[in-house]
Design a protein around this motif. Structure first.
Motif, mmCIF file in Angstrom:
data_model
loop_
_atom_site.group_PDB
_atom_site.id
_atom_site.type_symbol
_atom_site.label_atom_id
_atom_site.label_comp_id
_atom_site.label_asym_id
_atom_site.label_seq_id
_atom_site.Cartn_x
_atom_site.Cartn_y
_atom_site.Cartn_z
ATOM 1 N N UNK A 1 -3.044 2.312 -28.055
ATOM 2 C CA UNK A 1 -1.774 1.629 -28.276
ATOM 3 C C UNK A 1 -0.867 1.766 -27.070
ATOM 4 N N UNK A 2 0.315 1.142 -27.151
ATOM 5 C CA UNK A 2 1.140 1.039 -25.944
ATOM 6 C C UNK A 2 2.499 1.725 -26.040
ATOM 7 N N UNK A 3 2.821 2.318 -27.172
ATOM 8 C CA UNK A 3 4.079 3.070 -27.216
ATOM 9 C C UNK A 3 3.930 4.325 -26.360
ATOM 10 N N UNK A 4 4.838 4.497 -25.403
ATOM 11 C CA UNK A 4 4.769 5.633 -24.491
ATOM 12 C C UNK A 4 3.611 5.578 -23.515
ATOM 13 N N UNK A 5 3.065 4.376 -23.264
ATOM 14 C CA UNK A 5 1.881 4.241 -22.419
ATOM 15 C C UNK A 5 2.132 4.725 -20.996
ATOM 16 N N UNK A 6 3.341 4.580 -20.512
ATOM 17 C CA UNK A 6 3.642 4.948 -19.124
ATOM 18 C C UNK A 6 3.445 6.443 -18.908
ATOM 19 N N UNK A 7 3.931 7.267 -19.818
ATOM 20 C CA UNK A 7 3.782 8.718 -19.657
ATOM 21 C C UNK A 7 2.335 9.150 -19.851
ATOM 22 N N UNK A 8 1.575 8.405 -20.634
ATOM 23 C CA UNK A 8 0.179 8.765 -20.846
ATOM 24 C C UNK A 8 -0.685 8.394 -19.642
ATOM 25 N N UNK A 9 -0.372 7.278 -19.004
ATOM 26 C CA UNK A 9 -1.138 6.877 -17.827
ATOM 27 C C UNK A 9 -0.782 7.697 -16.596
ATOM 28 N N UNK A 10 0.475 8.119 -16.506
ATOM 29 C CA UNK A 10 0.939 8.906 -15.357
ATOM 30 C C UNK A 10 1.612 10.171 -15.889
ATOM 31 N N UNK A 11 0.852 11.210 -16.224
ATOM 32 C CA UNK A 11 1.404 12.379 -16.901
ATOM 33 C C UNK A 11 2.430 13.164 -16.094
ATOM 34 N N UNK A 12 2.453 13.019 -14.769
ATOM 35 C CA UNK A 12 3.414 13.756 -13.950
ATOM 36 C C UNK A 12 4.685 12.945 -13.656
ATOM 37 N N UNK A 13 4.798 11.782 -14.260
ATOM 38 C CA UNK A 13 5.946 10.912 -13.999
ATOM 39 C C UNK A 13 7.242 11.586 -14.429
ATOM 40 N N UNK A 14 8.267 11.474 -13.582
ATOM 41 C CA UNK A 14 9.544 12.120 -13.860
ATOM 42 C C UNK A 14 10.676 11.147 -14.149
ATOM 43 N N UNK A 15 10.636 9.958 -13.554
ATOM 44 C CA UNK A 15 11.801 9.074 -13.648
ATOM 45 C C UNK A 15 11.377 7.631 -13.398
ATOM 46 N N UNK A 16 12.139 6.711 -13.982
ATOM 47 C CA UNK A 16 12.008 5.282 -13.702
ATOM 48 C C UNK A 16 13.265 4.853 -12.956
ATOM 49 N N UNK A 17 13.091 4.320 -11.762
ATOM 50 C CA UNK A 17 14.210 3.871 -10.920
ATOM 51 C C UNK A 17 14.259 2.353 -10.984
ATOM 52 N N UNK A 18 15.427 1.818 -11.344
ATOM 53 C CA UNK A 18 15.576 0.372 -11.498
ATOM 54 C C UNK A 18 16.792 -0.077 -10.686
ATOM 55 N N UNK A 19 16.565 -1.017 -9.761
ATOM 56 C CA UNK A 19 17.657 -1.488 -8.913
ATOM 57 C C UNK A 19 18.766 -2.152 -9.699
#
Length: 548
Positions: free
Chosen positions: A270-288
């Motif tokens: 499934x895709x809820x929280x997919x970003x943290x599961x694909x990149x477990x060391x991810x700390x932040x999302x930066x958006x211009x």
């Protein structure tokens, strides 16, 4: 205490020596990118520390800093007269076309020791802003400046555009050529593929929230094909890419069966929280840019794909000029510190209903909690132009105001002078959608019936609204009327015009899934999503997707 000239010179020399060492080591040791990255990062953080102290100093003398900035923008004969005479001799001009969004405003500049040295005494907003960003990001998220630890999602068909951390190019794992291809959808898919190759990412960066939103929508729709591309180390043959760009990008890929298997396993869950599961060391999302027309996408990302990750919007731009920086990455709502050295800013108080504001306030004359229309003098010859943005003063850092963007003046609906701003229209739309059982709002745009010309018929002027929904395949006439009813409840002036018949009933249309991604492609440049369409070609593009 004010920094002395000797201290300033010492810092400048130290910064330049560090950068020169980094450059020398990079030339001597081409096979040691981690060492080059660490040296450059250390030098840039030293320069950023100086810029932070410089900003704190300017924040205690806002009026003097603004006068200095204005003098640099004026002709010598005008500069001597001061800001009061300047405002008397130049009337406020209406706003022009919308400028580039945050993080997308300028080509990537060249950076060297001299540029850093010059920045220690000359106001160079793009470099100062980037240094302050790198410093704030690393302070809040210590691992965020890792080598190749940031994936970039941005579409810039005219050529590469500066990402937020452009002075440190080794920060990014995304090839610059990936964002410059003519097709927006292809650019985002290529950038997604390169991001998926790097399991150890620490940050995702997007010029616009909608660019990350569409990239992750491509992941949901096409993950089996992406997994196959990862396993084979190839670019999909279906991607629309110029042959030269395809050849260059293909040369950077290699097969990775293990990562492909991991992608298949995570997407199958499934895709809820997919970003943290694909990149477990991810700390932040930066958006211009994540406010205004982009807020809907930012909210959707926080609630689903990027659930649990902090969002950081580092810059505030208006009319193509960099005006402010967000020094507080961990705070949930973005507040931008307006930097007095970057542009000469004036503020037109938003009047109460029935009143008219004529006199502008200066940077040091604002009141917390009030809303102001922004008036800019940011370039020589472009004096006192309305930026087309309304800001709310959220507080102060020393004498500098911290602001929150509220609305874009160009995105106001008005067929009889009733003036319904975009953020309040969205509130009414969300309230109406809440009255439709099972429905969830995905996206929307509006248009005034006058844009239709003769095809609008003989009825009174009215609003055309196009929505994409989940959970509903059709709308009854009763459900369609609920939106018009909510607008009447929320806007008495609109209700009055509706009662008199001078504004006709709102027309609500349901569009097919994917219609808004194609609309963003049709816009043709990386600008925040328009919520009120002003071009006939864009209206035609969304009309072609109507299903109900």
């Amino acid at each position: 205490m004010l920094p002395t000239a000797a201290a300033a010179l010492a810092v400048c020399v130290a910064v330049c020596v560090a950068v020169c060492v980094a450059v020398a080591v990079g030339a001597a040791l081409p096979a040691a990118p981690p060492l080059r990255h660490r040296l450059a990062r250390a030098a840039l953080r030293r320069a950023a520390g100086w810029q932070r102290r410089r900003l704190e100093l300017r924040g205690t003398e806002v009026r003097r800093s603004q006068e200095r900035r204005l003098r640099r923008l004026l002709l010598p004969a005008e500069a001597a007269a001061g800001s009061d005479a300047f405002r008397e001799s130049h009337p406020v001009k209406p706003s022009g076309a919308e400028g580039a969004p945050g993080g997308q405003g300028a080509p990537v500049p060249l950076l060297g020791p001299w540029a850093l040295l010059r920045s220690c005494w000359a106001a160079d907003p793009p470099l100062q802003g980037a240094l302050l960003y790198l410093d704030a990001l690393c302070t809040a998220f210590p691992q965020a400046l890792a080598l190749r630890g940031t994936a970039l999602f941005c579409w810039a068909p005219g050529g590469p555009r500066a990402p937020a951390g452009w002075p440190l190019p080794t920060l990014y794992c995304t090839p610059a050529a990936a964002g410059a291809v003519p097709s927006r959808a292809a650019a985002l898919q290529v950038q997604l593929l390169f991001a998926l190759r790097e399991r150890g990412l620490r940050a995702l960066e997007a010029g616009l929230a909608s660019e990350l939103y569409d990239a992750l929508a491509a992941l949901r729709a096409g993950w089996p094909g992406l997994a196959e591309d990862l396993a084979l180390g190839r670019l999909s043959p279906q991607l629309e890419l110029p042959e030269g760009a395809r050849r260059r990008l293909q040369g950077l890929l290699a097969p990775d069966a293990a990562r492909a298997a991991e992608l298949r396993a995570e997407c199958a869950r499934g895709f809820e929280g997919i970003v943290r599961r694909l990149w477990p060391q991810l700390q932040v999302v930066v958006v211009g840019t994540a406010h205004g027309g982009e807020q809907l996408y930012s909210d959707a990302l926080r609630q689903a794909d990027c659930k649990g990750l902090p969002f950081y919007c580092p810059f505030y731009r208006a009319a193509g000029a960099l005006l402010g920086v967000n020094l507080w990455p961990e705070e949930p709502s973005a507040r931008f510190l307006l930097c007095p050295d970057w542009a000469f800013c004036e503020f037109l108080p938003c009047p109460a209903e029935g009143q008219t504001a004529t006199a502008t306030a200066l940077l040091g004359e604002l009141w917390e909690g009030r809303e102001y229309a922004l008036v800019l003098t940011a370039r020589p010859g472009e004096y006192r132009r309305r930026a087309g943005e309304v800001l709310r003063v959220a507080g102060f850092h020393k004498q500098c105001p911290m602001v929150e963007p509220v609305r874009r003046e160009s995105q106001t609906l008005s067929v009889r002078g009733e003036s319904i701003p975009e953020e309040r229209f969205l509130q009414s739309l969300r309230r109406a959608v809440g009255l439709w059982p099972g429905a969830r709002l995905v996206d929307y745009v509006c248009a005034e019936s006058t844009l239709l010309g003769a095809s609008s018929g003989a009825c009174a002027p009215h609003y055309q609204v196009f929505v994409e929904l989940r959970g509903l395949r059709d709308l009854s006439e009763g459900q369609r009327y609920k939106l018009d009813h909510c607008l009447q409840e929320d806007f008495p002036v609109y209700k009055s015009f509706r009662f008199k018949g001078s504004i006709g009933p709102l027309r609500l249309h349901l569009v097919a899934a994917g219609a808004f991604a194609r609309l963003r492609e049709a816009v043709g440049s990386p600008l925040p999503m328009p919520r009120v369409l002003r071009e006939r070609r864009l209206l035609s593009a969304i009309q072609n997707a109507v299903v109900s």
